[in-house]
Design a protein around this motif. Sequence first.
Motif, PDB file in Angstrom:
ATOM      1  N   VAL A 172      18.085  -4.122 -18.307  1.00  0.00           N
ATOM      2  CA  VAL A 172      17.000  -4.983 -17.820  1.00  0.00           C
ATOM      3  C   VAL A 172      15.785  -4.905 -18.743  1.00  0.00           C
ATOM      4  O   VAL A 172      14.655  -4.812 -18.275  1.00  0.00           O
ATOM      5  CB  VAL A 172      16.611  -4.643 -16.366  1.00  0.00           C
ATOM      6  N   LYS A 173      16.015  -4.945 -20.005  1.00  0.00           N
ATOM      7  CA  LYS A 173      14.931  -4.841 -20.987  1.00  0.00           C
ATOM      8  C   LYS A 173      13.815  -5.829 -20.664  1.00  0.00           C
ATOM      9  O   LYS A 173      14.058  -6.962 -20.302  1.00  0.00           O
ATOM     10  CB  LYS A 173      15.478  -5.096 -22.381  1.00  0.00           C
ATOM     11  N   GLY A 174      12.596  -5.345 -20.762  1.00  0.00           N
ATOM     12  CA  GLY A 174      11.443  -6.199 -20.512  1.00  0.00           C
ATOM     13  C   GLY A 174      11.035  -6.286 -19.054  1.00  0.00           C
ATOM     14  O   GLY A 174       9.967  -6.797 -18.746  1.00  0.00           O
ATOM     15  N   ARG A 175      11.885  -5.811 -18.143  1.00  0.00           N
ATOM     16  CA  ARG A 175      11.569  -5.880 -16.705  1.00  0.00           C
ATOM     17  C   ARG A 175      11.574  -4.502 -16.057  1.00  0.00           C
ATOM     18  O   ARG A 175      11.440  -4.386 -14.846  1.00  0.00           O
ATOM     19  CB  ARG A 175      12.590  -6.760 -15.994  1.00  0.00           C
ATOM     20  N   ARG A 176      11.727  -3.463 -16.842  1.00  0.00           N
ATOM     21  CA  ARG A 176      11.859  -2.109 -16.295  1.00  0.00           C
ATOM     22  C   ARG A 176      10.697  -1.733 -15.384  1.00  0.00           C
ATOM     23  O   ARG A 176      10.903  -1.282 -14.264  1.00  0.00           O
ATOM     24  CB  ARG A 176      11.991  -1.082 -17.420  1.00  0.00           C
ATOM     25  N   GLU A 177       9.488  -1.857 -15.896  1.00  0.00           N
ATOM     26  CA  GLU A 177       8.312  -1.451 -15.114  1.00  0.00           C
ATOM     27  C   GLU A 177       8.203  -2.263 -13.833  1.00  0.00           C
ATOM     28  O   GLU A 177       7.865  -1.720 -12.775  1.00  0.00           O
ATOM     29  CB  GLU A 177       7.041  -1.571 -15.952  1.00  0.00           C
ATOM     30  N   GLN A 178       8.488  -3.549 -13.903  1.00  0.00           N
ATOM     31  CA  GLN A 178       8.421  -4.407 -12.720  1.00  0.00           C
ATOM     32  C   GLN A 178       9.443  -3.969 -11.676  1.00  0.00           C
ATOM     33  O   GLN A 178       9.134  -3.868 -10.483  1.00  0.00           O
ATOM     34  CB  GLN A 178       8.683  -5.867 -13.108  1.00  0.00           C
ATOM     35  N   THR A 182       8.612  -2.521  -8.019  1.00  0.00           N
ATOM     36  CA  THR A 182       9.108  -3.219  -6.828  1.00  0.00           C
ATOM     37  C   THR A 182       9.845  -2.264  -5.890  1.00  0.00           C
ATOM     38  O   THR A 182       9.615  -2.252  -4.676  1.00  0.00           O
ATOM     39  CB  THR A 182      10.049  -4.388  -7.234  1.00  0.00           C
ATOM     40  N   VAL A 183      10.730  -1.432  -6.456  1.00  0.00           N
ATOM     41  CA  VAL A 183      11.469  -0.468  -5.636  1.00  0.00           C
ATOM     42  C   VAL A 183      10.505   0.570  -5.065  1.00  0.00           C
ATOM     43  O   VAL A 183      10.583   0.902  -3.887  1.00  0.00           O
ATOM     44  CB  VAL A 183      12.611   0.188  -6.446  1.00  0.00           C
ATOM     45  N   SER A 184       9.591   1.060  -5.875  1.00  0.00           N
ATOM     46  CA  SER A 184       8.609   2.054  -5.405  1.00  0.00           C
ATOM     47  C   SER A 184       7.757   1.500  -4.274  1.00  0.00           C
ATOM     48  O   SER A 184       7.505   2.185  -3.279  1.00  0.00           O
ATOM     49  CB  SER A 184       7.695   2.493  -6.547  1.00  0.00           C
ATOM     50  N   ASP A 185       7.316   0.244  -4.409  1.00  0.00           N
ATOM     51  CA  ASP A 185       6.507  -0.374  -3.366  1.00  0.00           C
ATOM     52  C   ASP A 185       7.267  -0.461  -2.053  1.00  0.00           C
ATOM     53  O   ASP A 185       6.706  -0.202  -0.988  1.00  0.00           O
ATOM     54  CB  ASP A 185       6.048  -1.770  -3.791  1.00  0.00           C
ATOM     55  N   GLU A 186       8.532  -0.817  -2.122  1.00  0.00           N
ATOM     56  CA  GLU A 186       9.320  -0.928  -0.891  1.00  0.00           C
ATOM     57  C   GLU A 186       9.548   0.433  -0.248  1.00  0.00           C
ATOM     58  O   GLU A 186       9.520   0.564   0.965  1.00  0.00           O
ATOM     59  CB  GLU A 186      10.668  -1.600  -1.155  1.00  0.00           C
ATOM     60  N   LEU A 187       9.749   1.437  -1.078  1.00  0.00           N
ATOM     61  CA  LEU A 187       9.970   2.780  -0.520  1.00  0.00           C
ATOM     62  C   LEU A 187       8.700   3.309   0.107  1.00  0.00           C
ATOM     63  O   LEU A 187       8.712   4.037   1.061  1.00  0.00           O
ATOM     64  CB  LEU A 187      10.474   3.736  -1.613  1.00  0.00           C
TER      65      LEU A 187
END
Length: 187
Positions: A172-178, A182-187
């Motif tokens: 997922v190059k270029g989208r890693r931080e996003q 996103t996963v961190s926010d949901e958790l």
Amino acid sequence: MDDEPASISLAQETFDAAQIERGRHLFAQACEFLLGASEADQLPPSKIPEVAFIGRSNVGKSSLVNALTGRSALARTSNTPGRTRQINLFSLVERLYIADLPGYGYADVPKHERERWPVLIESYLKGRPNLRRTALLVDSRHGLKDVDRSLMSVLDTAAVTYQIVLTKIDKVKGRREQIIQTVSDEL
């Protein structure tokens, strides 16, 4: 090395350099296949700590077991979803059990076999008092799915400590931080 972190934070826990080194040393030791269990009652009595790897089919559970133990073929891997069909238990110098669980969701196996896996997984999660942590693997290309959320609910109900491990992040190059955010926010 000077560029090594003094500590690493996972979820709410922080590990210092000495703890990290002990973990690295443990996983550098011999690890051997102990048994495969198609029923939870086939597992040995719970005497030593256990770590489990769980996630959707073909997410990389067996590959992660191999990477952590430095063995390329300890856990059998395949590009075909549903290769792991039972709980595979590995012994790390009789100090830690590693459990590689069947995947959930799509699998290229008969329907009756795929339908028994959730029962096997749930009975394992609820019946292993020595289970210290579960690594819930999530394919970073797809993020959390409803089946992952359902499993997190099962883990919460069973009072099993777990953490999310994003796999296939290299895809997922270029989208890693996003994706991580996103996963961190949901958790």
